[in-house]
Design a protein around this motif. Sequence first.
Motif, PDB file in Angstrom:
ATOM      1  N   ILE A  27      95.699  42.838  65.473  1.00 21.29           N
ATOM      2  CA  ILE A  27      93.801  43.397  65.364  1.00 21.29           C
ATOM      3  C   ILE A  27      93.932  44.251  63.306  1.00 21.29           C
ATOM      4  O   ILE A  27      93.120  44.338  63.133  1.00 21.29           O
ATOM      5  CB  ILE A  27      94.254  45.070  66.104  1.00 21.29           C
ATOM      6  CG1 ILE A  27      94.323  44.552  67.456  1.00 21.29           C
ATOM      7  CG2 ILE A  27      93.135  45.986  65.751  1.00 21.29           C
ATOM      8  CD1 ILE A  27      94.695  45.232  67.911  1.00 21.29           C
ATOM      9  N   LEU A  28      95.892  44.556  62.479  1.00 20.66           N
ATOM     10  CA  LEU A  28      95.496  45.110  61.411  1.00 20.66           C
ATOM     11  C   LEU A  28      95.007  43.718  60.890  1.00 20.66           C
ATOM     12  O   LEU A  28      94.003  43.665  59.501  1.00 20.66           O
ATOM     13  CB  LEU A  28      96.629  46.001  61.055  1.00 20.66           C
ATOM     14  CG  LEU A  28      97.243  47.244  62.015  1.00 20.66           C
ATOM     15  CD1 LEU A  28      98.238  47.534  61.961  1.00 20.66           C
ATOM     16  CD2 LEU A  28      95.948  47.849  61.644  1.00 20.66           C
ATOM     17  N   GLY A  29      95.466  42.486  60.968  1.00 21.01           N
ATOM     18  CA  GLY A  29      95.240  41.800  60.154  1.00 21.01           C
ATOM     19  C   GLY A  29      93.793  41.028  60.180  1.00 21.01           C
ATOM     20  O   GLY A  29      93.913  40.655  59.777  1.00 21.01           O
ATOM     21  N   MET A  30      93.430  41.244  61.193  1.00 24.98           N
ATOM     22  CA  MET A  30      91.530  40.557  61.243  1.00 24.98           C
ATOM     23  C   MET A  30      91.002  41.857  60.869  1.00 24.98           C
ATOM     24  O   MET A  30      89.986  41.075  59.914  1.00 24.98           O
ATOM     25  CB  MET A  30      91.513  40.667  62.433  1.00 24.98           C
ATOM     26  CG  MET A  30      91.935  39.155  63.281  1.00 24.98           C
ATOM     27  SD  MET A  30      91.042  39.008  64.951  1.00 24.98           S
ATOM     28  CE  MET A  30      92.311  39.919  66.107  1.00 24.98           C
ATOM     29  N   ILE A  31      91.438  43.083  60.940  1.00 23.02           N
ATOM     30  CA  ILE A  31      90.513  43.946  60.010  1.00 23.02           C
ATOM     31  C   ILE A  31      90.845  43.868  58.675  1.00 23.02           C
ATOM     32  O   ILE A  31      90.199  43.504  57.682  1.00 23.02           O
ATOM     33  CB  ILE A  31      91.530  45.276  60.349  1.00 23.02           C
ATOM     34  CG1 ILE A  31      91.022  45.926  61.800  1.00 23.02           C
ATOM     35  CG2 ILE A  31      90.877  46.276  59.349  1.00 23.02           C
ATOM     36  CD1 ILE A  31      91.332  47.362  62.201  1.00 23.02           C
ATOM     37  N   ALA A  32      92.389  43.731  57.723  1.00 18.90           N
ATOM     38  CA  ALA A  32      92.687  43.457  56.431  1.00 18.90           C
ATOM     39  C   ALA A  32      92.655  42.353  55.785  1.00 18.90           C
ATOM     40  O   ALA A  32      91.946  42.093  54.842  1.00 18.90           O
ATOM     41  CB  ALA A  32      94.653  43.622  56.376  1.00 18.90           C
ATOM     42  N   GLY A  33      92.149  41.323  56.553  1.00 22.99           N
ATOM     43  CA  GLY A  33      91.981  39.771  56.396  1.00 22.99           C
ATOM     44  C   GLY A  33      89.883  39.305  56.411  1.00 22.99           C
ATOM     45  O   GLY A  33      89.886  38.330  56.002  1.00 22.99           O
ATOM     46  N   GLY A  34      90.108  40.624  56.626  1.00 20.37           N
ATOM     47  CA  GLY A  34      88.062  40.681  57.109  1.00 20.37           C
ATOM     48  C   GLY A  34      87.514  39.371  58.515  1.00 20.37           C
ATOM     49  O   GLY A  34      86.320  39.068  57.775  1.00 20.37           O
ATOM     50  N   VAL A  35      88.049  39.575  59.187  1.00 19.77           N
ATOM     51  CA  VAL A  35      87.412  38.421  60.387  1.00 19.77           C
ATOM     52  C   VAL A  35      86.917  39.304  61.007  1.00 19.77           C
ATOM     53  O   VAL A  35      85.768  39.303  61.237  1.00 19.77           O
ATOM     54  CB  VAL A  35      89.206  38.140  60.711  1.00 19.77           C
ATOM     55  CG1 VAL A  35      88.740  37.270  61.762  1.00 19.77           C
ATOM     56  CG2 VAL A  35      89.907  37.315  60.074  1.00 19.77           C
ATOM     57  N   ILE A  36      87.226  41.020  61.342  1.00 19.74           N
ATOM     58  CA  ILE A  36      86.564  41.896  62.581  1.00 19.74           C
ATOM     59  C   ILE A  36      85.914  42.434  60.525  1.00 19.74           C
ATOM     60  O   ILE A  36      86.207  42.856  59.801  1.00 19.74           O
ATOM     61  CB  ILE A  36      87.344  42.924  62.456  1.00 19.74           C
ATOM     62  CG1 ILE A  36      88.023  42.081  63.985  1.00 19.74           C
ATOM     63  CG2 ILE A  36      86.426  43.782  63.374  1.00 19.74           C
ATOM     64  CD1 ILE A  36      89.457  43.013  64.395  1.00 19.74           C
ATOM     65  N   ARG A  37      84.859  42.177  61.222  1.00 23.15           N
ATOM     66  CA  ARG A  37      83.400  42.711  60.375  1.00 23.15           C
ATOM     67  C   ARG A  37      83.224  44.251  60.790  1.00 23.15           C
ATOM     68  O   ARG A  37      82.833  44.727  61.421  1.00 23.15           O
ATOM     69  CB  ARG A  37      81.778  42.331  60.357  1.00 23.15           C
ATOM     70  CG  ARG A  37      81.301  42.546  58.914  1.00 23.15           C
ATOM     71  CD  ARG A  37      79.828  41.972  59.230  1.00 23.15           C
ATOM     72  NE  ARG A  37      78.746  42.205  58.305  1.00 23.15           N
ATOM     73  CZ  ARG A  37      77.692  41.250  57.550  1.00 23.15           C
ATOM     74  NH1 ARG A  37      77.933  40.698  58.721  1.00 23.15           N
ATOM     75  NH2 ARG A  37      77.071  41.744  56.692  1.00 23.15           N
ATOM     76  N   LEU A  38      84.221  45.032  59.931  1.00 21.06           N
ATOM     77  CA  LEU A  38      83.413  46.901  60.179  1.00 21.06           C
ATOM     78  C   LEU A  38      82.126  47.487  59.631  1.00 21.06           C
ATOM     79  O   LEU A  38      81.992  46.380  59.354  1.00 21.06           O
ATOM     80  CB  LEU A  38      84.348  47.311  59.206  1.00 21.06           C
ATOM     81  CG  LEU A  38      86.095  46.982  59.660  1.00 21.06           C
ATOM     82  CD1 LEU A  38      86.527  47.743  58.605  1.00 21.06           C
ATOM     83  CD2 LEU A  38      87.167  47.760  60.962  1.00 21.06           C
ATOM     84  N   ARG A  39      81.769  48.379  60.481  1.00 20.57           N
ATOM     85  CA  ARG A  39      80.380  48.567  60.002  1.00 20.57           C
ATOM     86  C   ARG A  39      80.455  49.412  58.414  1.00 20.57           C
ATOM     87  O   ARG A  39      80.846  49.976  58.300  1.00 20.57           O
ATOM     88  CB  ARG A  39      79.905  49.808  61.412  1.00 20.57           C
ATOM     89  CG  ARG A  39      78.648  50.186  61.068  1.00 20.57           C
ATOM     90  CD  ARG A  39      77.857  50.796  61.887  1.00 20.57           C
ATOM     91  NE  ARG A  39      79.005  50.770  63.850  1.00 20.57           N
ATOM     92  CZ  ARG A  39      78.072  50.255  64.645  1.00 20.57           C
ATOM     93  NH1 ARG A  39      76.466  50.373  63.668  1.00 20.57           N
ATOM     94  NH2 ARG A  39      78.090  49.667  65.810  1.00 20.57           N
ATOM     95  N   GLY A  40      79.163  48.567  58.590  1.00 18.31           N
ATOM     96  CA  GLY A  40      78.925  49.300  56.646  1.00 18.31           C
ATOM     97  C   GLY A  40      79.656  48.265  55.790  1.00 18.31           C
ATOM     98  O   GLY A  40      79.626  48.556  54.281  1.00 18.31           O
ATOM     99  N   SER A  41      80.891  47.387  56.422  1.00 18.31           N
ATOM    100  CA  SER A  41      81.749  46.531  55.290  1.00 18.31           C
ATOM    101  C   SER A  41      80.293  45.333  54.768  1.00 18.31           C
ATOM    102  O   SER A  41      80.162  44.817  55.626  1.00 18.31           O
ATOM    103  CB  SER A  41      82.738  46.483  55.922  1.00 18.31           C
ATOM    104  OG  SER A  41      83.461  45.057  55.265  1.00 18.31           O
ATOM    105  N   ARG A  42      80.701  45.305  54.077  1.00 16.04           N
ATOM    106  CA  ARG A  42      80.658  44.061  52.598  1.00 16.04           C
ATOM    107  C   ARG A  42      81.164  43.059  52.463  1.00 16.04           C
ATOM    108  O   ARG A  42      80.855  42.184  52.309  1.00 16.04           O
ATOM    109  CB  ARG A  42      79.612  44.804  51.462  1.00 16.04           C
ATOM    110  CG  ARG A  42      78.548  45.304  51.687  1.00 16.04           C
ATOM    111  CD  ARG A  42      77.107  46.334  50.695  1.00 16.04           C
ATOM    112  NE  ARG A  42      76.488  44.550  50.193  1.00 16.04           N
ATOM    113  CZ  ARG A  42      75.792  44.911  48.854  1.00 16.04           C
ATOM    114  NH1 ARG A  42      76.336  45.975  48.246  1.00 16.04           N
ATOM    115  NH2 ARG A  42      75.125  43.940  48.700  1.00 16.04           N
ATOM    116  N   ALA A  43      82.133  42.833  52.887  1.00 13.60           N
ATOM    117  CA  ALA A  43      83.596  42.366  52.756  1.00 13.60           C
ATOM    118  C   ALA A  43      84.398  41.655  53.445  1.00 13.60           C
ATOM    119  O   ALA A  43      83.917  42.090  54.693  1.00 13.60           O
ATOM    120  CB  ALA A  43      84.291  42.327  51.339  1.00 13.60           C
TER     121      ALA A  43
END
Length: 434
Positions: free
Chosen positions: A418-434
């Motif tokens: 889960i952390l890997g997908m967040i840190a790696g930008g696989v999961i697109r967090l709300r409001g994130s552009r990267a």
Amino acid sequence: MTTPRLSRAQKVDAATPDSRNRVVDFLRAAAITVVVLGHWTIVAVDADGGISPHGVLDTARWTHPLTWIFQVMPIFFLVGGYSNALSWRSARRKGVGYAQWLRTRLRRLGIPLLPLLIAWLVISVIALAAGAPNTALQLATQMALVPTWFLAAYLLVIVVAPPLLVLWERFAWWSIVGGIALAGVVDAVSIGLDQPLLGYPNYVLVWASFHQVGFAWLDGRLEGPARRLALVGIGAVGLALLVGLGPYPVSMITSGADEISNSSPTRVTMAFLGMLQAGLVLLLERPLTALLRRPRLWFVTVLVNQRIMTWFLWHLTALVGLSHLLLALGGIGLGPAPLSGIWWATRPLWALVLLALTGVMVLVFGRFEDPREDDRPAPPLWRPILAAVLVCAGLAVMADAGMVGPDGLHWIWPLLPILGMIAGGVIRLRGSRA
């Protein structure tokens, strides 16, 4: 004169481009069906509370040769090679770079994994708080997460697919021969020293090498029955020699009755099994293509592929959940001894109940296979690479040991992907552009 209304199946059939190889999709769907039914069959559960992940294989050696049919993971890598080469070449034509391509592939495979990991984290926390034995939870989480070993291995192969395609385009069959030869050396060292951990590089070497057979299929290097029969012959002779004269067991699925496993870690035998299976299914490509022109069969194939990750990831959770529910109710329905006549007679009912339970999970969690369109700029290369490494690391441990150990819940392993997908930008967090 009114135009007849087309059924949904006919609309899907009509919308499918003529250039699409329908056999690729069919083989993927058929393979997942075999895996699911196989897992539901080989797990032995009895009313005394015993659950054995490979109980049928452990108690009946006559079933071991059948694993040459039911161990169909090579088919996934065959169609994966075809699809990954097609996808990467398309990306190159469109000017899409490796980092962006890899992030897209990770989103397709990684996002459906999230609800499974979160669900089992919550289940483990609640069960431990309620006083459930650590050993029972360790087995339950390990069984439920067994499918993730394939996902980890497949993600690693995806990471190296573009350079593998370069090797294939330059060296053709020699790139496959070289990879299998290296895998044989790894096996010789691992088995010779009785150190299974030394065999872990073959999760990449074996599957990456065989994955290129899918490249050969795409490029027309396996056209005609003669070449496909040759592939069958190489696979069959290789397996016969390795099993008959070598140290490898007959069973292609891990069995407690064997000292060595062909699948954990992956051994070079799996590459030859893959060649045998690939040659056989490709000999059927022409009649399968004709069959898949039938709208209803093609419609079912499309439906399965739309939710294939969810079916695959959740089918053992359904089994574990049902087994523990029946055990809590006094073992009702678990009375027949495994492999007895009554046990075999009740397998269709067992499969239908599990199919219904898994179907509910697919309805609930299948939407995670439809992530919203990703229009972000290409990420720096390190981000999808980091995501892939952390996802594979967490999944590899959990597939082998579960989430719970003798000392309690091991948070790090489910959180790592889960952390890997967040840190790696696989999961697109709300409001994130990267």
